[in-house]
Motif scaffolding. Sequence first.
Motif, mmCIF file in Angstrom:
data_model
loop_
_atom_site.group_PDB
_atom_site.id
_atom_site.type_symbol
_atom_site.label_atom_id
_atom_site.label_comp_id
_atom_site.label_asym_id
_atom_site.label_seq_id
_atom_site.Cartn_x
_atom_site.Cartn_y
_atom_site.Cartn_z
ATOM 1 N N SER A 126 26.009 36.220 56.364
ATOM 2 C CA SER A 126 27.433 36.038 56.068
ATOM 3 C C SER A 126 27.740 34.603 55.660
ATOM 4 O O SER A 126 28.708 34.356 54.931
ATOM 5 N N ALA A 127 26.906 33.649 56.107
ATOM 6 C CA ALA A 127 27.133 32.257 55.702
ATOM 7 C C ALA A 127 27.000 32.103 54.188
ATOM 8 O O ALA A 127 27.711 31.296 53.566
ATOM 9 N N LEU A 128 26.094 32.868 53.573
ATOM 10 C CA LEU A 128 25.947 32.803 52.118
ATOM 11 C C LEU A 128 27.211 33.304 51.422
ATOM 12 O O LEU A 128 27.614 32.773 50.380
ATOM 13 N N LEU A 129 27.837 34.335 52.009
ATOM 14 C CA LEU A 129 29.069 34.856 51.415
ATOM 15 C C LEU A 129 30.186 33.825 51.501
ATOM 16 O O LEU A 129 30.934 33.610 50.536
ATOM 17 N N TRP A 130 30.305 33.182 52.671
ATOM 18 C CA TRP A 130 31.311 32.128 52.793
ATOM 19 C C TRP A 130 31.025 30.989 51.815
ATOM 20 O O TRP A 130 31.951 30.437 51.207
ATOM 21 N N LEU A 131 29.747 30.651 51.658
ATOM 22 C CA LEU A 131 29.392 29.558 50.744
ATOM 23 C C LEU A 131 29.666 29.949 49.295
ATOM 24 O O LEU A 131 30.102 29.120 48.486
ATOM 25 N N ILE B 196 32.070 31.662 48.222
ATOM 26 C CA ILE B 196 33.500 31.508 47.994
ATOM 27 C C ILE B 196 33.911 30.041 48.079
ATOM 28 O O ILE B 196 34.676 29.534 47.250
ATOM 29 N N ALA B 197 33.394 29.349 49.099
ATOM 30 C CA ALA B 197 33.854 27.984 49.365
ATOM 31 C C ALA B 197 33.365 26.993 48.313
ATOM 32 O O ALA B 197 34.073 26.022 48.009
ATOM 33 N N LEU B 198 32.185 27.222 47.738
ATOM 34 C CA LEU B 198 31.625 26.227 46.817
ATOM 35 C C LEU B 198 32.474 26.065 45.556
ATOM 36 O O LEU B 198 32.889 24.940 45.231
ATOM 37 N N LEU C 226 36.702 26.198 37.780
ATOM 38 C CA LEU C 226 35.995 26.612 38.994
ATOM 39 C C LEU C 226 36.935 27.329 39.958
ATOM 40 O O LEU C 226 36.549 28.330 40.586
ATOM 41 N N LEU C 227 38.163 26.851 40.090
ATOM 42 C CA LEU C 227 39.124 27.542 40.945
ATOM 43 C C LEU C 227 39.412 28.953 40.423
ATOM 44 O O LEU C 227 39.537 29.910 41.197
ATOM 45 N N PHE C 228 39.505 29.069 39.113
ATOM 46 C CA PHE C 228 39.749 30.358 38.465
ATOM 47 C C PHE C 228 38.624 31.334 38.791
ATOM 48 O O PHE C 228 38.863 32.481 39.225
ATOM 49 N N LEU D 83 36.027 35.645 42.431
ATOM 50 C CA LEU D 83 34.987 36.017 43.397
ATOM 51 C C LEU D 83 35.614 36.500 44.708
ATOM 52 O O LEU D 83 35.120 37.453 45.325
ATOM 53 N N VAL D 84 36.689 35.854 45.143
ATOM 54 C CA VAL D 84 37.384 36.339 46.340
ATOM 55 C C VAL D 84 37.977 37.722 46.085
ATOM 56 O O VAL D 84 37.919 38.615 46.936
ATOM 57 N N THR D 85 38.523 37.922 44.879
ATOM 58 C CA THR D 85 39.136 39.213 44.545
ATOM 59 C C THR D 85 38.132 40.350 44.654
ATOM 60 O O THR D 85 38.443 41.416 45.199
ATOM 61 N N VAL D 86 36.927 40.153 44.141
ATOM 62 C CA VAL D 86 35.965 41.259 44.111
ATOM 63 C C VAL D 86 35.260 41.452 45.445
ATOM 64 O O VAL D 86 34.595 42.477 45.635
ATOM 65 N N THR D 87 35.385 40.500 46.367
ATOM 66 C CA THR D 87 34.751 40.673 47.680
ATOM 67 C C THR D 87 35.765 40.962 48.785
ATOM 68 O O THR D 87 35.357 41.314 49.894
ATOM 69 N N ALA D 88 37.065 40.828 48.505
ATOM 70 C CA ALA D 88 38.085 41.049 49.534
ATOM 71 C C ALA D 88 38.113 42.521 49.935
ATOM 72 O O ALA D 88 38.025 43.413 49.093
#
Length: 634
Positions: A2-7, A9-11, A109-111, A116-121
Motif C-alpha cells: 500500500s505504500a507504493l500506492l500512496w507514493l 499519488i503523493a509523488l 503534474l498536479l493534473f 491517478l487519484v480519480t482512477v484509484t478512488a
Amino acid sequence: MSALLWLLIALPLGAGAVLGVAGRAAGRAAPAVAVAVAAAVLGLAVAVAVGRPAARAPLFAGMPARMAVDGLSAVLVVTVAAVTLCVLVFAAGECGAGENRGRFFGLMLLFAGAMLVTVTARTLPLLLMAWEAMGATSWALIGHWWRGPRRVRAADTAFLTTRAADLGLYLAAGAALAGGVGSLELDALPRAASPWLEVTVAGVVAAALGKSAQLPFSFWLSRAMEGPSPVSALLHSATMVAAGAYLLLRAHPLLAAVGWAGPLVAWLGAGTALALGLVAVAQRDLKQLLAASTAAQVGFMVLAAGSGGTAAGTAQLVAHAATKSGLFLAAGVWLNTLGTRQLPELTGAARARPLVGAAFAVGALTLAGLPPLSLWAAKDTVLAAARTESTGLYVLGLAAAAVAAVYSVKAIRYVTGAPPQPGPPPGRGPGTGARRGGGGRDGAPEGGGPGVVVPLWVLTGAAAVAGVLALPGPAAWLRGLTGDAAGRPPSVPEWAVSTGVVCAAAGWAWWRAPRPGRARQAPARWAADWLGLERAAHLLLVRPVFGLARALAAFDDRVVDGAVRQTGRCGLAVARLARRLDDGGIDAAVRALAAGARRLGHWARRPQTGLLHQYYAQAAVGFAVLVLIALWVR
C-alpha cells in the motif's frame, strides 16, 4: 504494497505543488524534475498494476478515504503515467526563457496526479476531491497564457461548463446518503433506496457526460484548444476527457441497477460519436478537427459503457489515448514552426518534416479505424457490444465509424498534399488561426530533435499496436481483468462489415480531395460552429441566468433596498414628530410649571419683609379671613 500506492499519488501531487509554488524560481530545473518524477510515477504505476494494492485513511466520520487498484484501474494508471511521461518529455524543450516553467510543469503534474487519484478512488468523497482538482488545474493550464483575453475566456468557458456538470456528483452524494449509503463507497451506490437511486444515477451520468464533452456539453472542448499543445495532448487523451468515460465504465453496476440509465448513456455516446464526427469533418482548423474527433471517439467509450462492454470501452480508451496524444503533439510542432493550424495552409507540412509527418499519418490512419491498427480492433469490439444491446445502436455506431474515417483521411490528405507554390511563408498572413505572441508558439519545440521524435514515435507505436487488446486472445484476458463476463468478441461478419464500411469511407474521402476556397453551405458552417452548442447554451442558460440576476438586482435595489430606505425615512419622520412633540408639548409644560412655581415663589416671598408690624397686620387679616370662613360654613 500500500505504500507504493500512496507514493504513486503523493509523488506527482507533491512535486507538482512544489514546482507550482516555486514558479519562475524553479527555472531550468523544472522540466528535468518533472520528467524524472513522471518516469518514477510510471515505474510505480507498473508496480501497483502488478501488485494490486489497496489503502485507506480516515477522512470523515464513517467515510474513510479508500483507494485500490483492480483490473480496470491497473490498465488506467499505466496508461495515464505513460502518456504523461511522453507529453512531458515532448514539452521539456518548449518553454522559452520568459516562460514560467515551474508553474507549467507543476500544473501538468498536479493534473496527472488528480487523474491517478480519480482512477484509484473507491469512495465518492475522494473521487470528488480529485474530480475538482482536475477541473481547477485544467482551467489553469488552458489559460496558461493568461495575458491573452481570448485564452482566459476559453479557460473560463471550459471550467464553468464542466463545473456545472460536476454538480451532478454532489447531487449523487447527497442522494446516496439519503438512500442509506452511509459510507459512500462506489461499490455500495447501487444499494441506495429508490427513488434516491435514480437521483444518484442521474448525477453520476451528468457529471461524466460533462467531463467527457459529450452532448450537450461538447462545445467546451472547442474552447480548450486555446491552451498549449502539450496540454491538449494530455487533456484529450488520458486525463480529463477520459475521466468521464472511465467513471461510466467503473459505474456499470450502478447503471445496470436502473433500467433507463444504460440505454440513455449508450444512445448519447453513439449520438455524440456521429454528431461530433460530422463536426470534425466540417473543420478547417487542425486542432478543432482533433478536438471534435476526441468527443466523437470518447462517444464510442460511452457507448460501450452504456452497452455493458467494459473491456471494449477500456480497449478503446487505451488505444485512443496513445493515438490522440501523438496527433496533438505533431499538430503542436506544425503550429510552432509554421505559425498556423489552418488545414489549407498546412498543405505539405508532413513533407517538410518527414518524421513528424509520418507519425501524424500513422496516428490519423489509426484514428480512421483502418486495419490492422489499434482503433480498428477496439472500435469493432465496441460495435459488437452495441449490437447485443440494440441493432439501432450498432447502425448508429457503424455510421460514426465511417465518419471517423472521413475526417481522419481529410487531415492526412491536407498535410501530405503537394506543397504550395513558393511565396510568403504559410501561416503569416491574416486568418491563420490561434497563435501566441508574435512567434506563433503553441507549446511545441521548434525542431525535429529527439525531444520531439522519440515521444512522438513512442505514442505512435503504442497507437498502432494497442488494438491487440481487442483481438480474441488478449480480449478474453482483458475481459477477465475488467470483470466483463458478458462481453463477446465481434463475429467474422461484423469484422467484415465494419472493415468494408470504414475502408469505403476512407477511399471516398481520399478520392474527394479537399478543394480550398470552395464556399461552404449553411449545414457545413453550422457543423463547423460545433452545431451552435455554445450559442444554444448562451441562449438557453447564460442569458436567462444573467437576466434573472439583473431582475434580482433590480428587485433588490427597488424593492428590498427601497423598503429599507423607506423604513429609514419613516423612522426619521417619526423622530421629527417626536422631537416636535417633545419640544412643543412636554418641554412647554415643564417650562410652564417651572414658570408658575417661580411666580408662586415670587408672591410667597413678597410678605417676607422682616417688619414686625406687617407680620401682626398679616396675622390679623388671616384670623379675620378664618372667622369669616367659619361663619360662612356654619
